[in-house]
Enzyme design. Sequence first.
Site, PDB file in Angstrom:
ATOM      1  N   ALA A  62      59.732  19.152  82.365  1.00 56.13           N
ATOM      2  CA  ALA A  62      58.774  20.050  81.709  1.00 56.13           C
ATOM      3  C   ALA A  62      58.804  19.805  80.212  1.00 56.13           C
ATOM      4  O   ALA A  62      59.871  19.572  79.627  1.00 56.13           O
ATOM      5  CB  ALA A  62      59.104  21.511  81.999  1.00 56.13           C
ATOM      6  N   GLU A  63      57.635  19.872  79.593  1.00 59.24           N
ATOM      7  CA  GLU A  63      57.515  19.549  78.169  1.00 59.24           C
ATOM      8  C   GLU A  63      58.348  20.451  77.269  1.00 59.24           C
ATOM      9  O   GLU A  63      58.684  20.084  76.146  1.00 59.24           O
ATOM     10  CB  GLU A  63      56.053  19.645  77.707  1.00 59.24           C
ATOM     11  CG  GLU A  63      55.086  18.718  78.417  1.00 59.24           C
ATOM     12  CD  GLU A  63      54.342  19.443  79.504  1.00 59.24           C
ATOM     13  OE1 GLU A  63      53.122  19.610  79.381  1.00 59.24           O
ATOM     14  OE2 GLU A  63      54.990  19.860  80.489  1.00 59.24           O
TER      15      GLU A  63
END
Length: 217
Positions: free
Chosen positions: A49-50
């Site tokens: 996830a960013e």
Amino acid sequence: MGLGVAEREQIAKRAATEIKQGMIVNLGIGIPSLVPNFLKPDMQVMFQAENGVLGIGESPEKGEEDAHLCNAAGYPVRAVKGASYFDTTMSFAMIRKGKIDITILGALQVSQSGDLANWLVPGKKVPGMGGAMELAQKAKKVVVVMSHTDQKGRPKLTERCTLPLTAAGCVDLIITEKAVLEVDSHHFILKELMNGSTIDEVTRLTEAEIKIDMPFS
């Protein structure tokens, strides 16, 4: 009209087959978030996830959420064994370096050249593009999952995107409730039909030239 639950799940189930053993995977919001539900139990992959997590697990039960652990959309998640945490600088360095094997994203439009528009509808307020621009450009494979037409029945697979682009020439595969299509040499290539759709129906609902590459086609 939007997609029903069964159609969304069917799209996600088909998208899950694109994920292979050992991959590092990034998922967008919406239909992409359903994909982990359809992976085989023995599938060893790591979801990134960013916001800075590698090794996202399933959603926690109500009351078991960790206020400090969420995905890029802000929803609570669990971490799997071997997960790691880092700042967004490191997260985007991973993405820009091409370490993401596959990203599965939603879209508003995809052109026959593989251009992706998935962040802005004119006249509507949006928080910004987020990490989709980097993911679309740098992931080794870009899969788009979406409805074949918008809520007004207009084709979302077009000759040219009319909405602001997220990235150009980036999409490899598109999965809708009607069909599975590849993008190659500035054409959509029909590979599979979904939900009993016909070639004529998919062609009529696609605003661009389609080449057909299916068994017995």
